[in-house]
Structure formats: structure tokens, C-alpha cells
Design an enzyme around this catalytic site. Structure first.
Site, PDB file in Angstrom:
ATOM      1  N   CYS A 174      -3.034  11.272   3.696  1.00  0.00           N
ATOM      2  CA  CYS A 174      -3.356  10.324   2.610  1.00  0.00           C
ATOM      3  C   CYS A 174      -3.213  10.988   1.253  1.00  0.00           C
ATOM      4  CB  CYS A 174      -4.793   9.840   2.718  1.00  0.00           C
ATOM      5  SG  CYS A 174      -5.186   8.990   4.234  1.00  0.00           S
ATOM      6  N   GLU A 186       0.826  -1.217   0.000  1.00  0.00           N
ATOM      7  CA  GLU A 186       0.000   0.000   0.000  1.00  0.00           C
ATOM      8  C   GLU A 186       0.853   1.257   0.000  1.00  0.00           C
ATOM      9  OE1 GLU A 186      -3.768  -0.031   0.478  1.00  0.00           O
ATOM     10  OE2 GLU A 186      -3.625  -2.098  -0.207  1.00  0.00           O
ATOM     11  N   HIS A 193      -4.568   1.657   7.334  1.00  0.00           N
ATOM     12  CA  HIS A 193      -3.162   1.949   7.038  1.00  0.00           C
ATOM     13  C   HIS A 193      -2.528   2.482   8.327  1.00  0.00           C
ATOM     14  CE1 HIS A 193      -4.448   2.773   2.624  1.00  0.00           C
ATOM     15  NE2 HIS A 193      -3.859   1.606   2.669  1.00  0.00           N
TER      16      HIS A 193
HETATM   17  O1  SUG Z   1      -7.846   3.003   0.280  1.00  0.00           O
HETATM   18  N1  SUG Z   1     -10.607   5.131   0.502  1.00  0.00           N
HETATM   19  C1  SUG Z   1      -9.171   4.951   0.557  1.00  0.00           C
HETATM   20  C2  SUG Z   1      -8.552   5.900   1.554  1.00  0.00           C
HETATM   21  C3  SUG Z   1      -7.061   5.881   1.498  1.00  0.00           C
HETATM   22  C4  SUG Z   1      -6.425   6.628   2.600  1.00  0.00           C
HETATM   23  N2  SUG Z   1      -5.019   6.594   2.478  1.00  0.00           N
HETATM   24  C5  SUG Z   1      -4.150   6.548   3.495  1.00  0.00           C
HETATM   25  N3  SUG Z   1      -4.524   6.253   4.725  1.00  0.00           N
HETATM   26  N4  SUG Z   1      -2.905   6.748   3.243  1.00  0.00           N
HETATM   27  C6  SUG Z   1      -8.810   3.512   0.884  1.00  0.00           C
HETATM   28  O2  SUG Z   1      -9.459   2.908   1.736  1.00  0.00           O
HETATM   29  C7  SUG Z   1     -12.827   4.716  -0.422  1.00  0.00           C
HETATM   30  C8  SUG Z   1     -13.467   4.617  -1.784  1.00  0.00           C
HETATM   31  C9  SUG Z   1     -14.926   4.241  -1.748  1.00  0.00           C
HETATM   32  O3  SUG Z   1     -15.378   3.657  -0.772  1.00  0.00           O
HETATM   33  O4  SUG Z   1     -15.622   4.478  -2.758  1.00  0.00           O
HETATM   34  C10 SUG Z   1     -11.327   4.536  -0.460  1.00  0.00           C
HETATM   35  O5  SUG Z   1     -10.817   3.887  -1.346  1.00  0.00           O
END
Ligand code: SUG
Length: 417
Positions: free
Chosen positions: A348, A163, A231
Site C-alpha cells: 500500500c 482507487e 482493495h
Molecule cells: O484507504 N486506510 C487506507 C489503507 C489503504 C491501503 N492501501 C492499499 N491497500 N493499497 C484505506 O482504507 C484508514 C484511515 C483511518 O481510519 O483513519 C485508511 O484510510
């Protein structure tokens, strides 16, 4: 030229929507089916970048991907017309906005060949994110094309989920000095998936030719993942010699701190006790999903979501921390609510690179004036409202593709169209 920290923010794409695709990401589940506002989302991201520029920080961008991803659908034997609503939502996600998941970055002082290494993340665990890497790789190969200074790697092969920088922390006396690179992996997460595999972390450390004595592989606590920390950057953040973390972030916090202190005696660990801020409050407020940055005038600031003000007990603790004269001197709240509603805070939205900006393709770097031009395209072209049901309509898709194209043309990045 000196090595500086440059944050590359992912610009929120015109298909930003709430489809509830990320199991284990509580905000994504909570907001499934809600009306999203892509224009407001992208402009909130621009405002965050403006605010960071005003702090005196260097800023870069990564661009929205082509959505829906018809190439991916075709490999699944589907088209935008034939795909069922869930498959179509997976093909339409604007998730590349969360640039912390684009790649893992090891700056030049840490690597065996003195180049900055980047490995694009395979994001193999979540279907909607698993098809990001080819386009992310294309962008990274353009931005960091100078092979005297950069090495850009293909993704680690699945099934080892990677990730990217969201599970990677670099601790060092200063950005330009050799660092200790901490790779955080998950083993179990209760009802939720552990998205970062230890084998992927170890592979990235090898590919980047890091000195094994300066690499740490650290397990994320199962309770953190089970509570919604999908994460590690939801419960911990590091910058130069400072680690800011929740007490329950790691499986063996005391063991990790002791090993880290042995490798970097000057490290300062600011730990938030669970007795003051519970894991639940930490995840709801996203106080750790902050950009911890060194200010040009000295001292560090925490660029954190305004949402952190709304969860009882959180802001009060932060103000006590500032008053205590520790390494973190300033709180800079930013409104990124549209991204937050999908579980993505300020940290993020950015990929940190420590490099000499003169070695980077300038089309990926921004100043305030360029941001004004980007914001004008967003204001003119990005849709105001999107529901998951809209994704099936060509009345939505055609303008969304045109909007992205207009941005790439503005930035002279035609090769990405
Ligand atoms: O991968 N949300 C992302 C958020 C990523 C956050 N990144 C870090 N913490 N670095 C994920 O979970 C939601 C999309 C949706 O539900 O349509 C989403 O992908």
C-alpha cells in the site's frame, strides 16, 4: 537508458492518526481511537525504503499533503475551528501515505504513444481520501513533468470510484516488454463498499491508450471484499511473469487464469488455497500486501509485513513455498506496524513506476544518504504521539504544518508548500 521498476513510497505525514474512517478496512475499525505514533510510523517507512535500496532496487518518494486540508473544509463551508470532530478527522488524515492509491500507471511499452501514462485516482468512495487527488496530481505533474516520456491525466470523474494501482496488476515477460494490464473492479462487498468501479477501470485503460487485446477487466470476489479486502492488493500481487494470489480473490478465478494464460503463456500463477490459509488469515496477516520484486541477481523476493509471522499457518506455508523452488525465492519481512494498524501494508505504501529514472525529477528519487537527511527531519519535527482528540488543538496543528514544511524545504520542493 533501460526501463526499471521504481517504487515511490508515500512518506507518512505528521498527522498520522487512527480515526476509524475506512468502512470495510478491518484494521482501521479495530484501531479507531488508539494513540498513533507519526514519528515512528514515518521512520518505519524510511527503514522499508532502506531495506529495498539494500536489495538493489530503485526508490522514489511522494510527500505528505498539507493537513488539515483547509481548502477542502472551506468548500464545505467549514473551518478547522468550526468543523465537527468527524469532519476534522477527514480533513486531517495522513492517508496519502498509501501511494498505491495515488494513481494507475501504464509503462511506455504498453501504451499507444510509447509514453508512460499515469491517471491520478479520484478515491471518491471515502470522504477522507476523496480530497487527496489535487495535491497528488500536483506532485505527479512535477515528478513526471517530461512530456516526451510521461502523460499525467486528471482523475476519472465521480461517481465512478477509482482507487489507483491497488486494483491494477501488470504481467509481462520482463518490465521493459509489453504487458498484460489487469484491472480488478468490485461490484458488491456484502456489508462493505466496492471501492473500484468497472467504469473507472475501463476509462483508465482507454485514457492510457492500451491495446484492448492486452487489457483484462476482472471482477473481485464479493466474499473477498466482505472479508475485508477493500482493495485487490490485499489478496493478490503480480510482478513480471508471476501472479501470487489467494484462491478466493476473484469472482471467477479459473476463468481469469485461463484468459491470462491465453494472453501470456509463460505466466506462473502461485495460488494459495483457502484450505491452507483462510481469507480471514490472509487479510489479518497481509501476506499478499507485499512487494513482489525482481532482484538484480535474479529471482524474486516478497517484501512482506512482519505481522505475517504472527498469524498461525501463514509463515509455515510461505516457507514451504520457498522450499518448493518456485519463482519466489526469498522472504523479506519489514516492520510497518503503524501503517498496518490502519490497514496499509508494504504494498500500500508504494506506487510502482516502470521508467528510465533519468527522465524523472530527481527531487523525487532517493538514495541512502538522502534518506538519512529525510529521517533526521522526521526525528526532529514529527510528533511522537497523536490521538484523534489532538487534531482539534492548534498546539498540535501548527507544529504539524511546520514539520511538513521543513521536509519540503529539505527536498527543495517549495512549490508544494
Ligand atoms: O484507504 N486506510 C487506507 C489503507 C489503504 C491501503 N492501501 C492499499 N491497500 N493499497 C484505506 O482504507 C484508514 C484511515 C483511518 O481510519 O483513519 C485508511 O484510510
Amino acid at each position: 537508458m533501460p526501463l526499471v521498476e521504481i517504487n515511490f513510497d508515500g512518506i507518512v505525514g505528521p498527522t498520522h492518526n487512527y480515526a476509524g474512517l475506512s468502512l470495510g478496512n478491518l484494521a482501521s475499525a479495530r484501531n479507531a481511537g488508539a494513540v498513533a505514533h507519526p514519528r515512528a510510523a514515518a521512520l518505519q517507512g524510511i527503514e522499508k525504503m532502506r531495506s529495498n535500496l539494500a536489495l538493489g532496487l530503485a526508490q522514489g518518494i511522494l510527500l505528505p499533503h498539507r493537513r488539515p486540508n483547509e481548502t477542502w473544509l472551506a468548500r464545505l463551508g467549514a473551518t478547522v475551528e468550526s468543523a465537527d470532530p468527524t469532519l476534522l478527522a477527514n480533513a486531517c488524515s495522513a492517508s496519502p501515505m498509501w501511494a498505491a492509491n495515488a494513481a494507475t500507471v501504464s509503462p511506455a511499452p504498453d501504451t499507444g504513444d510509447g509514453r508512460c501514462h499515469l491517471t491520478v485516482a479520484n478515491l471518491a468512495t471515502m470522504p477522507h481520501r476523496s480530497h487527496e487527488w489535487p495535491e497528488t496530481l500536483a506532485q505527479l505533474r512535477l515528478a513526471f513533468a517530461d512530456s516526451r516520456h510521461f502523460a499525467v491525466h486528471d482523475p476519472v470523474p465521480p461517481p465512478f470510484g477509482d482507487e489507483g494501482a491497488a486494483n491494477h496488476m501488470r504481467l509481462t515477460a520482463s518490465h521493459g516488454a509489453p504487458g498484460i494490464e489487469v484491472f480488478v473492479y468490485g461490484k458488491a462487498g456484502g456489508a462493505f463498499p466496492a471501492r473500484q468501479h468497472a467504469q473507472a477501470s475501463a476509462a483508465v485503460a482507454r485514457l492510457h491508450r492500451l491495446d484492448p487485446a492486452r487489457v483484462m477487466l476482472v471482477q473481485q470476489s464479493e466474499e473477498a471484499i466482505a472479508a475485508g479486502a477493500f482493495h485487490n492488493d490485499v489478496v493478490a500481487v503480480a510482478n513480471e511473469g508471476v501472479l501470487f494470489t489467494h484462491e478466493q480473490a476473484f469472482a471467477d478465478s479459473q476463468g481469469f487464469y485461463a484468459d491470462l494464460r491465453a494472453k501470456l503463456p509463460e505466466v506462473q500463477i502461485v495460488e494459495v488455497p483457502a484450505s491452507r490459509i483462510s481469507l480471514e488469515a490472509a487479510i489479518r496477516s497481509y501476506l499478499f500486501n507485499a512487494q513482489l520484486v525482481t532482484l538484480p541477481e535474479g529471482g524474486m523476493a516478497l517484501v512482506l509485513p512482519t505481522d505475517a509471522k504472527e498469524v498461525p499457518g501463514v509463515w509455515g506455508w510461505l516457507e514451504e513455498m520457498i522450499a518448493g523452488n518456485g519463482p519466489i525465492r526469498r522472504l523479506v519481512p519489514v516492520d510497518v506496524r503503524q501503517s498496518m494498524a490502519n490497514g496499509g501494508g508494504p504494498a500500500c505504501l508504494r506506487l510502482r513506476v516502470v521508467a528510465d529514472s533519468a527522465t524523472i525529477d530527481p527531487r523525487f528519487l532517493v538514495d541512502a544518504e538522502k534518506l538519512d537527511r529525510v529521517a533526521a527531519v522526521i526525528a526532529a519535527e514529527w510528533p511522537e504521539d497523536v490521538t484523534p482528540a489532538d487534531l482539534a488543538s492548534s498546539l498540535f496543528r501548527t507544529p504539524a504544518l511546520a514539520a511538513r514544511k521543513a521536509l519540503l524545504q529539505l527536498l527543495a520542493l517549495q512549490e508544494l508548500i
